[in-house]
Enzyme design. Structure first.
Site, PDB file in Angstrom:
ATOM      1  CB  ILE A  19       3.282 -10.067 -10.949  1.00 31.21           C
ATOM      2  CG1 ILE A  19       3.143 -11.034  -9.792  1.00 31.21           C
ATOM      3  CG2 ILE A  19       3.602 -10.886 -12.131  1.00 31.21           C
ATOM      4  CD1 ILE A  19       1.977 -11.821  -9.710  1.00 31.21           C
ATOM      5  CG  ASP A  61      -9.626   2.612 -15.909  1.00 34.83           C
ATOM      6  OD1 ASP A  61      -9.652   1.477 -15.846  1.00 34.83           O
ATOM      7  OD2 ASP A  61     -10.553   3.354 -15.127  1.00 34.83           O
ATOM      8  CG  ASN A  89       0.646  -8.678 -14.628  1.00 33.38           C
ATOM      9  OD1 ASN A  89       0.756  -9.614 -13.957  1.00 33.38           O
ATOM     10  ND2 ASN A  89       0.753  -7.426 -14.106  1.00 33.38           N
ATOM     11  CB  SER A 141      -4.804 -17.139 -10.828  1.00 33.34           C
ATOM     12  OG  SER A 141      -4.895 -17.352  -9.319  1.00 33.34           O
ATOM     13  CE1 TYR A 154      -7.544 -12.652  -9.298  1.00 37.60           C
ATOM     14  CE2 TYR A 154      -7.670 -14.777  -8.785  1.00 37.60           C
ATOM     15  CZ  TYR A 154      -6.860 -13.765  -9.277  1.00 37.60           C
ATOM     16  OH  TYR A 154      -5.494 -13.915  -9.189  1.00 37.60           O
ATOM     17  CE  LYS A 158      -6.172 -13.378 -12.623  1.00 35.99           C
ATOM     18  NZ  LYS A 158      -5.173 -12.766 -13.522  1.00 35.99           N
TER      19      LYS A 158
HETATM   20  N1  LIG Z   1      -0.381 -11.785  -6.052  1.00 43.67           N
HETATM   21  C1  LIG Z   1      -0.653 -12.773  -6.177  1.00 43.67           C
HETATM   22  O1  LIG Z   1      -0.973 -13.502  -5.058  1.00 43.67           O
HETATM   23  C2  LIG Z   1      -1.192 -13.379  -7.459  1.00 43.67           C
HETATM   24  C3  LIG Z   1      -1.485 -14.825  -7.477  1.00 43.67           C
HETATM   25  C4  LIG Z   1      -1.688 -15.368  -8.873  1.00 43.67           C
HETATM   26  C5  LIG Z   1      -2.036 -14.352  -9.900  1.00 43.67           C
HETATM   27  N2  LIG Z   1      -1.952 -13.143  -9.814  1.00 43.67           N
HETATM   28  C6  LIG Z   1      -2.218 -12.253 -10.834  1.00 43.67           C
HETATM   29  O2  LIG Z   1      -1.042 -11.500 -11.286  1.00 43.67           O
HETATM   30  C7  LIG Z   1      -1.462 -10.223 -11.937  1.00 43.67           C
HETATM   31  C8  LIG Z   1      -0.773  -9.140 -11.078  1.00 43.67           C
HETATM   32  O3  LIG Z   1      -1.033  -9.236  -9.711  1.00 43.67           O
HETATM   33  P1  LIG Z   1      -0.302  -8.182  -8.657  1.00 43.67           P
HETATM   34  O4  LIG Z   1      -0.458  -9.115  -7.377  1.00 43.67           O
HETATM   35  O5  LIG Z   1       1.005  -7.706  -9.101  1.00 43.67           O
HETATM   36  O6  LIG Z   1      -1.497  -7.010  -8.485  1.00 43.67           O
HETATM   37  P2  LIG Z   1      -0.865  -5.569  -7.765  1.00 43.67           P
HETATM   38  O7  LIG Z   1       0.255  -5.560  -7.112  1.00 43.67           O
HETATM   39  O8  LIG Z   1      -2.370  -5.333  -7.039  1.00 43.67           O
HETATM   40  O9  LIG Z   1      -0.899  -4.867  -9.171  1.00 43.67           O
HETATM   41  C9  LIG Z   1      -1.898  -4.634 -10.084  1.00 43.67           C
HETATM   42  C10 LIG Z   1      -1.356  -4.055 -11.235  1.00 43.67           C
HETATM   43  O10 LIG Z   1      -2.762  -3.922 -12.045  1.00 43.67           O
HETATM   44  C11 LIG Z   1      -2.774  -2.273 -12.489  1.00 43.67           C
HETATM   45  N3  LIG Z   1      -4.182  -2.214 -12.776  1.00 43.67           N
HETATM   46  C12 LIG Z   1      -5.159  -2.703 -11.710  1.00 43.67           C
HETATM   47  N4  LIG Z   1      -6.390  -2.123 -12.333  1.00 43.67           N
HETATM   48  C13 LIG Z   1      -6.096  -1.668 -13.581  1.00 43.67           C
HETATM   49  C14 LIG Z   1      -6.920  -0.702 -14.481  1.00 43.67           C
HETATM   50  N5  LIG Z   1      -8.286  -0.744 -14.359  1.00 43.67           N
HETATM   51  N6  LIG Z   1      -6.343  -0.236 -15.441  1.00 43.67           N
HETATM   52  C15 LIG Z   1      -5.052  -0.271 -15.564  1.00 43.67           C
HETATM   53  N7  LIG Z   1      -4.318  -0.959 -14.661  1.00 43.67           N
HETATM   54  C16 LIG Z   1      -4.867  -1.438 -13.702  1.00 43.67           C
HETATM   55  C17 LIG Z   1      -2.381  -1.512 -11.344  1.00 43.67           C
HETATM   56  O11 LIG Z   1      -1.834  -0.220 -11.626  1.00 43.67           O
HETATM   57  P3  LIG Z   1      -3.012   1.096 -11.139  1.00 43.67           P
HETATM   58  O12 LIG Z   1      -3.212   0.665  -9.897  1.00 43.67           O
HETATM   59  O13 LIG Z   1      -1.804   1.894 -11.427  1.00 43.67           O
HETATM   60  O14 LIG Z   1      -3.730   1.162 -12.276  1.00 43.67           O
HETATM   61  C18 LIG Z   1      -0.958  -2.423 -11.045  1.00 43.67           C
HETATM   62  O15 LIG Z   1      -0.098  -2.184 -11.839  1.00 43.67           O
HETATM   63  C19 LIG Z   1      -2.944 -10.169 -11.799  1.00 43.67           C
HETATM   64  O16 LIG Z   1      -3.715 -10.574 -12.898  1.00 43.67           O
HETATM   65  C20 LIG Z   1      -3.331 -11.119 -10.700  1.00 43.67           C
HETATM   66  O17 LIG Z   1      -4.605 -11.546 -10.937  1.00 43.67           O
HETATM   67  C21 LIG Z   1      -1.375 -12.664  -8.611  1.00 43.67           C
END
Ligand SMILES: NC(=O)c1ccc[n+]([C@@H]2O[C@H](COP(=O)([O-])OP(=O)(O)OC[C@H]3O[C@@H](n4cnc5c(N)ncnc54)[C@H](OP(=O)(O)O)[C@@H]3O)[C@@H](O)[C@H]2O)c1
Length: 239
Positions: A19, A61, A89, A141, A154, A158
């Site tokens: 996202i 980080d 995000n 979320s 989670y 959230k």
């Molecule tokens: N996918 C869903 O179904 C969904 C639904 C509702 C809400 N959301 C929310 O949307 C947001 C994005 O989710 P996504 O699905 O896109 O997740 P994702 O594909 O797992 O990507 C997560 C991102 O966060 C970064 N990240 C994680 N831990 C980090 C840290 N300690 N420091 C810096 N960066 C960090 C990761 O980069 P690195 O690993 O390179 O650090 C990656 O760019 C989140 O807040 C999630 O809770 C997702």
């Protein structure tokens, strides 16, 4: 496409994939300069390069408070001012029944999903207030309001994040700083790949999932409203 965000500077956390990457792309396409934050230097540099000269990769980080402070300072120095748009995000998701949530997993989830957004807001807000301008977008979320089984860590992060957003909304009304909560349902990203080992009883299927671009469109909608309009909250689910 008109460059509606030309001259605007944005920060997107978790912008290396999923996202966050879709949001960074949408903002850059609309003309904004975008600082992309994530841990994985190689991926981040490659994704930023694809966005062209207006992208700034920032390896950080977000669980390390000192690193977050340094990143915020570096971004302010690079932009010459605080960001016009901050998108909190980055997030982590490791569903387990409560008895299987280790204290370390609980703390890590809260650090990434709740404390890091607070730290970035805390770092940028004084200068945003002095400038009388800014937009803080929080990616919540569907689970920031609804309780699901196996979602203790989670949900705690959230629900808390939504609380932070709602308090910001009350404190910042009339300051020129807008605040928006964007809360997606299940979205097709790698976040689901890390869930395989979990105790989750039922995974959403692909046909139940949003595309990351739909969430990015919602963010773009919120940040391109006239200055006098605040989009308080957008909740998205698959039709
Ligand atoms: N996918 C869903 O179904 C969904 C639904 C509702 C809400 N959301 C929310 O949307 C947001 C994005 O989710 P996504 O699905 O896109 O997740 P994702 O594909 O797992 O990507 C997560 C991102 O966060 C970064 N990240 C994680 N831990 C980090 C840290 N300690 N420091 C810096 N960066 C960090 C990761 O980069 P690195 O690993 O390179 O650090 C990656 O760019 C989140 O807040 C999630 O809770 C997702």
């Amino acid at each position: 496409v008109t460059a509606v965000l030309a001259g605007r500077d944005a920060v997107v956390t978790g912008a290396s994939r999923g996202i966050g990457l879709a949001i960074a792309r949408a903002l850059a396409r609309a003309g904004a300069r975008v600082a992309l934050i994530a841990r994985s230097a190689q991926t981040l540099t490659a994704r930023a390069a694809e966005l062209g000269g207006n992208a700034l990769p920032v390896v950080c980080d977000l669980t390390d408070p000192a690193a977050v402070t340094r990143a915020a300072q570096g971004i302010t120095d690079a932009f010459g001012h605080p960001p016009d748009i901050l998108v909190n995000n980055a997030g982590t998701f490791g569903p387990r029944p409560i008895q299987a949530i280790t204290p370390e997993l609980f703390a890590e989830t809260v650090r990434v999903n709740l404390i890091a957004p607070f730290l970035l807001v805390h770092a940028f807000l004084p200068a945003m207030r002095a400038r009388g301008h800014g937009h803080i977008v929080t990616i919540g979320s569907i689970a920031d309001r609804i309780a699901y089984p196996e979602n203790g860590a989670y949900a705690a992060s959230k629900f808390g994040l939504r609380g932070l957003h709602e308090v910001m909304r009350t404190e910042l009304r009339g300051t020129g700083i807008r605040t928006t909560l964007v809360s997606p349902g299940p979205t097709e990203t790698d976040i689901w790949a890390s869930v395989q080992e979990s105790g989750m009883r039922r995974f959403p299927t692909r046909t139940e999932m949003l595309h990351p671009e739909a969430v990015a469109d919602a963010v773009l909608y919120a940040v391109t409203q006239p200055e006098a309009v605040n989009i308080d909250e957008l909740r998205l689910s698959r039709a």
